[in-house]
Design a protein around this motif. Structure first.
Motif, PDB file in Angstrom:
ATOM      1  N   ARG A  16      32.765  43.364  40.432  1.00 51.61           N
ATOM      2  CA  ARG A  16      31.437  43.324  39.812  1.00 51.61           C
ATOM      3  C   ARG A  16      30.962  44.705  39.367  1.00 51.61           C
ATOM      4  O   ARG A  16      29.882  44.841  38.797  1.00 51.61           O
ATOM      5  N   ARG A  17      31.777  45.713  39.658  1.00 52.27           N
ATOM      6  CA  ARG A  17      31.502  47.075  39.227  1.00 52.27           C
ATOM      7  C   ARG A  17      32.843  47.777  39.094  1.00 52.27           C
ATOM      8  O   ARG A  17      33.873  47.272  39.578  1.00 52.27           O
ATOM      9  N   PHE A  18      32.850  48.904  38.424  1.00 52.71           N
ATOM     10  CA  PHE A  18      34.086  49.656  38.242  1.00 52.71           C
ATOM     11  C   PHE A  18      34.258  50.669  39.368  1.00 52.71           C
ATOM     12  O   PHE A  18      33.279  51.214  39.898  1.00 52.71           O
ATOM     13  N   LEU A  24      37.178  45.453  44.678  1.00 54.50           N
ATOM     14  CA  LEU A  24      37.758  44.120  44.641  1.00 54.50           C
ATOM     15  C   LEU A  24      37.212  43.272  45.789  1.00 54.50           C
ATOM     16  O   LEU A  24      37.158  43.717  46.934  1.00 54.50           O
ATOM     17  N   GLU A  25      36.824  42.047  45.469  1.00 51.37           N
ATOM     18  CA  GLU A  25      36.272  41.125  46.453  1.00 51.37           C
ATOM     19  C   GLU A  25      36.946  39.765  46.306  1.00 51.37           C
ATOM     20  O   GLU A  25      37.487  39.440  45.251  1.00 51.37           O
ATOM     21  N   ILE A  26      36.879  38.974  47.370  1.00 51.24           N
ATOM     22  CA  ILE A  26      37.342  37.588  47.314  1.00 51.24           C
ATOM     23  C   ILE A  26      36.116  36.688  47.154  1.00 51.24           C
ATOM     24  O   ILE A  26      35.213  36.707  47.992  1.00 51.24           O
ATOM     25  N   GLU A  27      36.107  35.937  46.090  1.00 52.28           N
ATOM     26  CA  GLU A  27      35.001  35.019  45.802  1.00 52.28           C
ATOM     27  C   GLU A  27      35.471  33.579  45.978  1.00 52.28           C
ATOM     28  O   GLU A  27      36.565  33.223  45.546  1.00 52.28           O
ATOM     29  N   GLU A  66      39.583  43.903  26.415  1.00 46.43           N
ATOM     30  CA  GLU A  66      38.179  43.580  26.579  1.00 46.43           C
ATOM     31  C   GLU A  66      37.827  43.631  28.069  1.00 46.43           C
ATOM     32  O   GLU A  66      38.574  43.154  28.913  1.00 46.43           O
ATOM     33  N   ARG A  67      36.689  44.218  28.383  1.00 43.03           N
ATOM     34  CA  ARG A  67      36.250  44.306  29.764  1.00 43.03           C
ATOM     35  C   ARG A  67      34.772  43.973  29.845  1.00 43.03           C
ATOM     36  O   ARG A  67      33.968  44.481  29.059  1.00 43.03           O
ATOM     37  N   SER A  68      34.417  43.106  30.768  1.00 41.70           N
ATOM     38  CA  SER A  68      33.022  42.795  31.024  1.00 41.70           C
ATOM     39  C   SER A  68      32.881  42.473  32.505  1.00 41.70           C
ATOM     40  O   SER A  68      33.850  42.102  33.176  1.00 41.70           O
ATOM     41  N   LEU A  69      31.672  42.635  33.013  1.00 43.42           N
ATOM     42  CA  LEU A  69      31.394  42.387  34.422  1.00 43.42           C
ATOM     43  C   LEU A  69      30.474  41.186  34.571  1.00 43.42           C
ATOM     44  O   LEU A  69      29.580  40.989  33.746  1.00 43.42           O
ATOM     45  N   PRO A  70      30.663  40.401  35.631  1.00 42.16           N
ATOM     46  CA  PRO A  70      31.769  40.445  36.599  1.00 42.16           C
ATOM     47  C   PRO A  70      33.062  39.946  35.965  1.00 42.16           C
ATOM     48  O   PRO A  70      33.049  39.309  34.915  1.00 42.16           O
TER      49      PRO A  70
END
Length: 318
Positions: A16-18, A24-27, A66-70
């Motif tokens: 969700r952020r650089f 890195l998270e587990i969702e 291409e990069r976007s959050l999350p």
């Protein structure tokens, strides 16, 4: 729609952020389902690539990703189809498949256009298949760019890495004499595969001249670190230098930059077959559960992996 029983939840790696691996998270989410012209894959293994951590770090890149959050994470994957869209005719539940899907691979499930999939041949594990998409396409394309043959003496930089070890072996299979740079701990591995090992050191140019007194004909660069400039110093014609790592050198010099984008499903099927038959090897450096994805990328960022790093979901069938 054909289905098999599945869990009521699905995990995926997200950021969700650089930043570094700590982002890195587990969702957990509801499992995705395919549209009529898609299939769902129960992912067993997903490869770790340097481009992944360059993307989640937010650092500038030469290629226009291409990069976007999350965002989800990962590209390479292998697994088993467990759900098939109503309009899909050539694939069935239970088929073992591999391929690439940027930002979606590191998950329990992904949905995908089946035209992007390659069948995993008998004899090839899902762990290795899950590591193959980027390195396999890149290695085949790099070797094809130079039409390597028995008259060639080839230097492969980073010959114990994921791209390099496949590149070097493909050159050996074509009858070329192959020299490969690698850390000393990997030299026995390279010798076993028919590759003359060279250590990264200040005297590398002199070592190459000793190992190939009649000169090199081709340099295939997989790591950068001055390899292109060294090739030029050795008198290699720019058109016989291919780099998949040194973008700055490609701006300065008329060297080639043929990489994975030049290869597709047919090339992946070819290399998968060679691996399944045991005539080519892709070492697996380490295997990490999905929950330890941060440790997997920390290992990648260290830069000393032999072959590929893989994360697994625990879904079985690896």
């Amino acid at each position: 729609m054909t289905t098999e029983p599945h869990d009521d939840r699905s995990r995926r790696v997200v950021f969700r952020r650089f930043g570094g691996p700590e982002v890195l998270e587990i969702e957990e989410r509801m499992p995705p389902h395919p549209t009529p012209d898609e299939v769902r894959v129960r992912v067993a293994a997903a490869g770790v690539n340097p481009v992944d951590w360059k993307l989640f770090s937010g650092q500038p890149m030469h290629d226009p990703y291409e990069r976007s959050l999350p965002s989800g994470n990962g590209y390479d994957f292998a697994g088993v189809i467990d759900e098939v869209g109503a309009d899909v005719g050539d694939w069935s539940v239970g088929d073992r498949v591999f391929g690439g899907l940027r930002y979606h691979a590191q998950a329990d499930h992904l949905v995908i256009d089946p035209s992007l999939l390659v069948r995993v041949p008998d004899g090839l594990s899902l762990t290795v298949a899950g590591a193959l998409n980027v390195v396999g396409r890149t290695a085949v394309a790099s070797v094809e760019s130079q039409e390597i043959g028995p008259d060639d003496v080839v230097l492969v930089s980073g010959a114990a890495g994921g791209v390099g070890i496949l590149t070097a072996q493909l050159c050996v299979r074509r009858g070329a004499r192959v020299l490969g740079t690698a850390s000393p701990r990997n030299h026995d591995l390279l010798r076993r595969l028919g590759i003359h090992p060279l250590a990264y050191e200040e005297m590398l140019e002199a070592e190459i001249r000793r190992a190939a007194p009649d000169g090199l004909t081709v340099v295939l660069d997989t790591v950068g670190h001055g390899t292109v400039d060294l090739a030029v110093a050795l008198g290699i014609a720019p058109e016989r230098i291919n780099t998949v790592a040194d973008y700055a050198a490609r701006q300065r010099l008329p060297v080639r930059g043929v990489g994975g984008a030049a290869a597709g499903r047919a090339e992946l099927a070819l290399i998968a077959g060679l691996l399944a038959d045991g005539v080519t090897e892709l070492p697996i450096d380490s295997v990490h559960p999905l929950e330890d994805v941060r440790e997997a990328y920390a290992r990648s960022i260290e830069g000393h992996a032999t072959g590929k790093i893989v994360v697994v979901t625990g879904s079985g069938g690896v």
